[in-house]
Design a protein around this motif. Structure first.
Motif, PDB file in Angstrom:
ATOM      1  N   MET A 136      95.490  78.263 -31.911  1.00 29.64           N
ATOM      2  CA  MET A 136      95.291  79.450 -32.978  1.00 29.64           C
ATOM      3  C   MET A 136      93.776  79.577 -33.226  1.00 29.64           C
ATOM      4  SD  MET A 136      98.047  81.087 -32.988  1.00 29.64           S
ATOM      5  CE  MET A 136      99.403  80.496 -31.947  1.00 29.64           C
ATOM      6  N   LYS A 137      93.104  78.408 -33.067  1.00 29.35           N
ATOM      7  CA  LYS A 137      91.791  78.456 -33.686  1.00 29.35           C
ATOM      8  C   LYS A 137      90.895  79.785 -33.081  1.00 29.35           C
ATOM      9  CE  LYS A 137      87.322  75.755 -34.094  1.00 29.35           C
ATOM     10  NZ  LYS A 137      86.736  74.594 -33.771  1.00 29.35           N
ATOM     11  N   PRO A 138      91.062  80.199 -31.835  1.00 23.80           N
ATOM     12  CA  PRO A 138      90.072  81.317 -31.414  1.00 23.80           C
ATOM     13  C   PRO A 138      90.384  82.502 -32.468  1.00 23.80           C
ATOM     14  CG  PRO A 138      90.514  79.922 -29.490  1.00 23.80           C
ATOM     15  CD  PRO A 138      91.467  79.366 -30.627  1.00 23.80           C
ATOM     16  N   LEU A 139      91.841  82.854 -32.635  1.00 23.56           N
ATOM     17  CA  LEU A 139      92.207  83.885 -33.296  1.00 23.56           C
ATOM     18  C   LEU A 139      91.798  83.801 -34.568  1.00 23.56           C
ATOM     19  CD1 LEU A 139      93.913  86.465 -33.472  1.00 23.56           C
ATOM     20  CD2 LEU A 139      95.990  84.995 -33.904  1.00 23.56           C
ATOM     21  N   LEU A 140      91.894  82.697 -35.324  1.00 21.97           N
ATOM     22  CA  LEU A 140      91.478  82.288 -36.757  1.00 21.97           C
ATOM     23  C   LEU A 140      89.984  82.625 -36.604  1.00 21.97           C
ATOM     24  CD1 LEU A 140      93.505  79.342 -37.659  1.00 21.97           C
ATOM     25  CD2 LEU A 140      93.617  81.462 -38.903  1.00 21.97           C
ATOM     26  N   THR A 141      89.168  82.112 -35.921  1.00 19.73           N
ATOM     27  CA  THR A 141      87.752  82.264 -36.006  1.00 19.73           C
ATOM     28  C   THR A 141      87.426  83.575 -35.882  1.00 19.73           C
ATOM     29  OG1 THR A 141      87.784  80.057 -34.813  1.00 19.73           O
ATOM     30  CG2 THR A 141      85.485  81.561 -34.791  1.00 19.73           C
ATOM     31  N   SER A 142      88.327  84.683 -34.991  1.00 18.03           N
ATOM     32  CA  SER A 142      87.747  85.923 -34.775  1.00 18.03           C
ATOM     33  C   SER A 142      88.295  86.733 -36.000  1.00 18.03           C
ATOM     34  CB  SER A 142      88.552  86.391 -33.663  1.00 18.03           C
ATOM     35  OG  SER A 142      87.928  86.048 -32.476  1.00 18.03           O
ATOM     36  N   LEU A 143      89.583  86.405 -36.669  1.00 15.07           N
ATOM     37  CA  LEU A 143      89.662  87.189 -37.834  1.00 15.07           C
ATOM     38  C   LEU A 143      88.907  86.936 -39.075  1.00 15.07           C
ATOM     39  CD1 LEU A 143      93.768  86.807 -37.609  1.00 15.07           C
ATOM     40  CD2 LEU A 143      92.369  88.830 -36.760  1.00 15.07           C
ATOM     41  N   GLU A 144      88.419  85.589 -39.093  1.00 20.37           N
ATOM     42  CA  GLU A 144      87.535  85.296 -40.196  1.00 20.37           C
ATOM     43  C   GLU A 144      86.226  85.793 -40.299  1.00 20.37           C
ATOM     44  OE1 GLU A 144      88.559  81.108 -40.699  1.00 20.37           O
ATOM     45  OE2 GLU A 144      89.790  81.210 -42.366  1.00 20.37           O
ATOM     46  N   ARG A 145      85.847  86.559 -39.035  1.00 20.10           N
ATOM     47  CA  ARG A 145      84.419  87.196 -39.313  1.00 20.10           C
ATOM     48  C   ARG A 145      84.692  88.393 -40.154  1.00 20.10           C
ATOM     49  NH1 ARG A 145      85.126  87.899 -33.580  1.00 20.10           N
ATOM     50  NH2 ARG A 145      84.768  90.292 -33.769  1.00 20.10           N
ATOM     51  N   HIS A 146      85.763  88.775 -40.470  1.00 20.92           N
ATOM     52  CA  HIS A 146      85.803  90.008 -41.442  1.00 20.92           C
ATOM     53  C   HIS A 146      86.540  89.874 -42.750  1.00 20.92           C
ATOM     54  CE1 HIS A 146      84.535  92.249 -37.768  1.00 20.92           C
ATOM     55  NE2 HIS A 146      85.813  91.443 -37.210  1.00 20.92           N
TER      56      HIS A 146
END
Length: 243
Positions: free
Chosen positions: A1-11
Motif C-alpha cells: 500500500m506504500k505507493p497509494l499512501l505516498t500518493s494520497l499524502e501529497r495532498h
C-alpha cells in the motif's frame, strides 16, 4: 500500500487511523498476473476494484485490423477502476506490461472505507481527478504535439508519477516500455519511434537502458515537450518533485 499512501499524502496529512484503514486494504486477495497477459477485455463485466500493488499495466483499444492504441498506463498505487458497480462493462482492455500483482477489493469495502473516513473519500476523489486530467493530457499529446514532443512528454509524466509514488530517485526510474509499446502509446510507427528515441539521446535529453529511464536534462526536456506538471496535482512537494 506504500505507493497509494505516498500518493494520497501529497495532498492530505493522514491520521494514524486513516493510514491503518488504507493499510487494511492489503487484506484483500492478491492476484498475480504474468507479463503481457490481457486481464480484462472490452465488454467484460467487473466485480471487484483492482488496486495495482506491483508491476505495470496498460489500458488499450484495438481496431478490427489489429492496430492498437495504448490509452493509459497503470503504475503501482493506481486503481484499475475505482467506481466499479455490478454489471459495469469494460469500454477498453487492460493488459499486464510486466509481471504484476493487484489486490481484488470488493466494492462494498471501499464504500465502507469512504463512509467511515470522509477524508479518505476526498483523497481518493482527488486521486481519480488526476486520472481524468492525465487522460485529457494524453488527448492533447496525440492531437497537437509532434512525435518528438509526445515522447518527451510521456517520459516526463512517467518519471514524475513514479517519483510522486516514491518509486524513483534522482533523475531515473524503471521503464519497462518497449519501443513497440512507446509507439502504441504515442500513435507513431515503430520506425518513427526509433528515430525519435535516437534523436532524444543525441540531444542529451533522455536515455532508455536496461529497462531504466534516465532523464538527463529535465529543464530542456520540459521546454521541448511544453510540459506543465500541474495536471498531475503534485501538491505540496511539487517543486521538489520536478527537480
Amino acid at each position: 500500500m506504500k505507493p497509494l499512501l505516498t500518493s494520497l499524502e501529497r495532498h492530505f496529512d493522514l491520521l494514524s487511523d486513516e493510514r491503518a484503514a488504507i493499510e487494511a486494504l492489503r487484506e484483500a486477495p492478491l492476484v498475480r498476473v504474468p507479463a503481457r497477459q490481457t486481464m480484462l477485455s472490452e465488454g467484460d463485466q467487473q466485480s471487484v476494484v483492482r488496486l495495482l500493488s506491483q508491476g505495470w499495466a496498460y489500458r488499450f483499444k484495438d481496431l478490427p485490423d489489429g492496430r492498437r492504441q495504448i490509452v493509459g498506463l497503470l503504475l503501482p498505487g493506481d486503481f484499475f477502476d475505482l467506481k466499479v458497480r455490478l454489471g459495469d462493462e469494460m469500454d477498453h482492455s487492460v493488459a499486464a506490461l510486466t509481471p504484476l500483482a493487484y489486490h481484488a477489493i470488493p466494492p462494498e469495502t471501499l464504500d465502507r472505507l469512504s463512509a467511515e473516513h470522509p477524508r479518505i473519500a476526498d483523497a481518493l476523489a482527488r486521486h481519480e481527478h488526476v486520472n481524468g486530467a492525465i487522460h485529457r493530457e494524453w488527448l492533447l499529446n496525440l492531437g497537437r504535439r509532434n512525435a518528438f514532443e509526445r515522447l518527451a512528454h510521456l517520459f516526463l509524466e512517467v518519471f514524475l508519477r513514479l517519483r510522486a509514488a516514491g518509486l524513483a530517485r534522482g533523475g531515473e526510474c524503471d521503464c519497462p516500455l518497449t519501443q513497440n509499446d512507446l509507439a502504441d502509446a504515442t500513435g507513431v510507427t515503430s520506425v518513427h519511434l526509433n528515430r525519435t528515441m535516437q534523436e532524444l539521446r543525441r540531444e542529451g535529453l533522455v536515455e532508455l537502458k536496461s529497462k531504466r529511464l534516465f532523464i538527463r536534462d529535465y529543464d530542456r526536456l520540459a521546454q521541448i515537450a511544453m510540459f506543465n506538471p500541474n495536471y498531475l496535482q503534485l501538491g505540496r512537494e511539487a517543486r521538489a518533485l520536478v527537480r
